[in-house]
Motif scaffolding. Sequence first.
Motif: not given
Length: 321
Positions: A317-321, A245-250, A264-268
């Motif tokens: 860049s790996e982004l944390s939520l 999974a990759i975050v494009l924007s936040e 992004f999956t249902r498990e996530m």
Amino acid sequence: MNNQNEVITASGLEMRFPGCDVLKGVEMNVRSGSVFALLGENGAGKTTMIRILTGFLKPTAGSVRVCGLDPIRDSLEIRRRIGYVSDAPAMYDWMTVGEIGWFTASFYSHGFVERYRELVTGYEIPENRKMKVLSRGQRAKVALSLALAHDPELLILDEPTSGLDPLVRREFLESMVDRASAGRTVFLSSHQISEVERVADTVAIMHDGKFHLCGELADLKDSISEVTINLDDPLVSLPALPSPAIVLSEETEGRQRRMIARGFTREMQDAIAARRGVNGVRARAASLEELFVACTRGIAALRPQPQDSQAPAAEVSELSL
């Protein structure tokens, strides 16, 4: 060697001007019988790309093939085999609609004039009318008729509907779909997201001289989600999404955190919802407009996926939520 199913291929394409890098390592494959939409802001490099494809600019680095030909060495042959319509077609105002068809026919094989006359008649434009008195929409229809009269393998449209009324724009869109249905290829450069979403098979989103996203429109919309997380505490810390999974924007607004994520999956979703401090997680398919904003205004780049052969390598860049 160029794949017979690919009308356009580009590898490591760069274009540099003094003090400005316009294209930065573009990778692109456009398959035959499709509508390929190049979506980007003004100044993103779209017109520069088209000028390279048509042989009017020599790239600083990289390689490109159009209809299996080199745009620099075979530029005249490419121009005979493609059709091109710009946002402001340059045509001789003193000519009539019929005369400009006869003039253009000298560059093409027999049958051009007959086909051109059929097209302008279908658009209800009198052949004896001077170009200078035509409306912008009528001029656009003449330009499209000139571009299509020799039945080109590839039709290149650079912001063709800019400034046109809704009815004329709809006719342009319908003609693109018809071309692809007949096995021809359309390369559309635009910043009109709604138009691209209606007609494109494949979409490339260009920003700052690079492709930040490229793939089948249906696949992109299926694989990229808008995720909204409601928190008890806006300062709660959440882990980065697991690979692939990759975050494009936040963005965070109060107790709500919103992101555009690929893979992004249902498990996530269930794992995030189960964490302390989270009181709800919603996910839905992202729209093309949201993808565009994520790529041009977001804070993460797209990591290339194995299934996306058209997507160039990019740092993420790996982004944390």
